[in-house]
Scaffold this active site. Structure first.
Site, PDB file in Angstrom:
ATOM      1  N   THR A  36      45.881  16.415   2.950  1.00 42.23           N
ATOM      2  CA  THR A  36      47.328  16.600   3.003  1.00 42.23           C
ATOM      3  C   THR A  36      47.716  17.856   3.772  1.00 42.23           C
ATOM      4  O   THR A  36      48.733  17.871   4.458  1.00 42.23           O
ATOM      5  CB  THR A  36      47.885  16.674   1.564  1.00 42.23           C
ATOM      6  OG1 THR A  36      47.535  15.459   0.910  1.00 42.23           O
ATOM      7  CG2 THR A  36      49.377  16.827   1.548  1.00 42.23           C
ATOM      8  N   THR A  54      42.427  17.940  -1.215  1.00 42.98           N
ATOM      9  CA  THR A  54      42.163  18.552  -2.516  1.00 42.98           C
ATOM     10  C   THR A  54      41.255  17.694  -3.403  1.00 42.98           C
ATOM     11  O   THR A  54      40.553  18.223  -4.257  1.00 42.98           O
ATOM     12  CB  THR A  54      43.478  18.805  -3.280  1.00 42.98           C
ATOM     13  OG1 THR A  54      44.170  17.569  -3.411  1.00 42.98           O
ATOM     14  CG2 THR A  54      44.331  19.817  -2.559  1.00 42.98           C
ATOM     15  N   ASP A  55      41.283  16.370  -3.190  1.00 46.01           N
ATOM     16  CA  ASP A  55      40.608  15.486  -4.149  1.00 46.01           C
ATOM     17  C   ASP A  55      39.139  15.824  -4.370  1.00 46.01           C
ATOM     18  O   ASP A  55      38.646  15.761  -5.493  1.00 46.01           O
ATOM     19  CB  ASP A  55      40.728  14.019  -3.694  1.00 46.01           C
ATOM     20  CG  ASP A  55      42.172  13.545  -3.708  1.00 46.01           C
ATOM     21  OD1 ASP A  55      43.024  14.283  -4.223  1.00 46.01           O
ATOM     22  OD2 ASP A  55      42.440  12.449  -3.182  1.00 46.01           O
ATOM     23  N   LYS A  99      39.287  20.096  -9.646  1.00 47.37           N
ATOM     24  CA  LYS A  99      40.649  19.579  -9.612  1.00 47.37           C
ATOM     25  C   LYS A  99      40.909  18.925 -10.962  1.00 47.37           C
ATOM     26  O   LYS A  99      40.160  18.049 -11.383  1.00 47.37           O
ATOM     27  CB  LYS A  99      40.800  18.557  -8.480  1.00 47.37           C
ATOM     28  CG  LYS A  99      42.235  18.090  -8.332  1.00 47.37           C
ATOM     29  CD  LYS A  99      42.456  17.213  -7.105  1.00 47.37           C
ATOM     30  CE  LYS A  99      43.933  16.872  -7.000  1.00 47.37           C
ATOM     31  NZ  LYS A  99      44.266  16.056  -5.845  1.00 47.37           N
TER      32      LYS A  99
END
Ligand code: ASP
Length: 467
Positions: free
Chosen positions: A111, A187-188, A266
């Site tokens: 993202t 980020t995942d 996360k």
């Protein structure tokens, strides 16, 4: 030229989709009111991915969310406004200041690299320094920035090949004498890559800061710019020379936290403050003004020109992670062995358990030479396989407890260890010797929540501690 304009106007729309847009005299970047069989919508028509189906149109609503509308359900549509191509970033030359540290930003995707919702497949720029300066001018206050796009992928597509690629790119940059490195990443799976880099690049002389964003930069609540500014601060001026993750601390945009690569995870699918240090305090708080260490046991930045870094960019991908669930059958383990997997990390229940029916499969796997390590799916705390008889039995079958290593970290470490040797004793020694903070002697009682931001009283507590 006309063809070029048409291509822009209908970017990504083909067949029936494009015909519908033409019929209503609208195109990409038209703000439209659409009447459909299911109701009325207003929003901006976004470009469509070349590979997406031709039956849907993507509208960005005022809320910032995108909706997909089926062309066949559109009854009427008219343009109320027309915007200029939003994906064009104002490009300005990144100013060079010889007095400022030099920072290299590697892009991998996610993202943070998308100007628009990535699901539309809209233009994803290769974040040149000029583009970045145009959108986040604060970066020039802290460093001279150079950028390089290594990959343009969402982080679920990162894997061993990319871990090695990023590690080698960082090593080359360190060799050239850069003062700090930023890695833009989805980020995942940022915590997987962070762990891989921490093992592959031990004791780097400069900070290596991974950064991402939970909300894309076209949304008002985006965390992209702040995370990037804070990451630049940590990379350019910080004293912590480790692989770290820099992401939102509290839910407000006051500061980011720097998390140690092997203790971070996360923890929320949509919060901006999604990254948490587990069983450990974060390394520091970082704002645009200052970096406040929250602990002191970190590897410090080396004087210019000195480096004791040990680079080991290797990985054997024949490793798997098995998340145990009640009712699991032994064939899960058997099929991994039959498929040629050489290492299995189990995320077991409680202190490190699986059910009895799986035991014979574990014995078969051990006999086949598969390296097996136990972690806990509680995430906080240690495997303790001496407490119950079942734990002792599982160890006797050949499964080695991996202390308080997080399951994903143990998976990454096992792949990295098997990239070096398949000798069971050597693998065990590598696995159980802490290299980058992945196993700790104890988990501090306040590591569970304190300093992680989010709750007002914790934020307040942090404020008092800082005084
Ligand atoms: N799916 C994205 C990724 O991990 C999400 C993000 O960047 O935050 O690549």
């Amino acid at each position: 030229m006309a063809t070029d304009n048409n291509q822009e106007r209908f970017r990504g729309y083909r067949g029936v989709g494009r015909a519908t847009l033409e019929r209503f005299e609208v195109g990409v970047w038209s703000e439209v009111v659409v009447h459909t069989a299911d109701g009325e919508y207003q929003g901006l028509i976004l470009p469509r991915s070349e590979t997406a189906d031709e039956r849907h149109m993507v509208l960005k609503m005022a809320s910032g969310y995108n909706v997909g509308l089926a062309f066949e359900r559109i009854e009427e549509m008219h343009e109320v406004n027309r915007r200029e191509a939003h994906y064009k970033i104002p490009e300005k030359e990144f100013p060079y200041d010889p007095g400022k540290p030099s920072v290299k930003l590697f892009g991998t995707g996610g993202t943070i690299a998308s100007r628009l919702d990535y699901r539309t497949g809209a233009v994803i720029p290769a974040f040149s320094p000029g583009e970045l300066y145009g959108s986040v001018p604060e970066l020039a206050d802290v460093c001279n920035l150079q950028t390089e796009k290594l990959y343009g992928i969402f982080s679920e597509n990162m894997g061993p090949e990319q871990y090695i690629g990023v590690a080698k790119a960082c090593a080359a940059e360190i060799e050239k004498g850069v003062d700090g490195i930023i890695i833009g990443h989805g980020t995942d799976t940022m915590h997987h890559t962070a762990a891989a880099l921490a093992f592959m690049l031990q004791r780097p002389p400069v900070p290596i800061v991974m950064v991402g964003s939970q909300r894309s930069s076209d949304r008002p609540s985006s965390d992209a710019a702040l995370n990037l500014i804070h990451a630049a601060k940590a990379a350019a001026e910080g004293d912590i020379a480790e692989v770290m993750v820099c992401m939102f601390g509290p839910t407000s945009d006051e500061y980011d936290l720097l998390h140690r690569a092997t203790r971070v995870r996360k923890m929320h699918s949509s919060y901006r403050s999604t990254f948490r240090s587990l069983g450990e305090r974060p390394l520091a708080m970082v704002s645009s003004e200052e970096i406040v260490p929250l602990r002191h046991d970190y590897h410090r930045r080396e004087p210019k020109g000195r480096s004791e870094m040990k680079a080991a960019p290797v990985f054997d991908g024949r490793v798997s992670i098995v998340y145990y669930y009640p009712g699991m059958r032994p064939d899960i383990i058997d099929s991994l062995v039959a498929s040629g997997y050489k290492g299995i990390v189990i995320a077991g229940t409680g202190l490190g358990h699986v059910n009895k029916p799986v035991y014979p499969a574990l014995a078969r796997a051990a006999k086949a030479g598969v390296h097996m390590y136990m972690t806990v799916q509680t995430l906080w705390g240690y495997t303790q396989m001496y407490v119950y008889e079942t734990g002792r039995e599982i160890m006797e079958l050949g499964v080695i407890p991996a202390a308080n290593m997080l399951p994903e970290v143990a998976y990454v470490k096992l792949g990295w260890a098997l990239g070096q040797t398949h000798d069971p004793e050597k693998v065990k020694e590598i696995m159980l010797t802490p290299i980058a903070g992945e196993i700790t002697e104890r988990e501090p009682p306040d590591g569970y929540l304190v300093y992680q931001g989010g709750l007002p009283e914790i934020v307040e507590f942090t404020r008092r501690v800082r005084k």
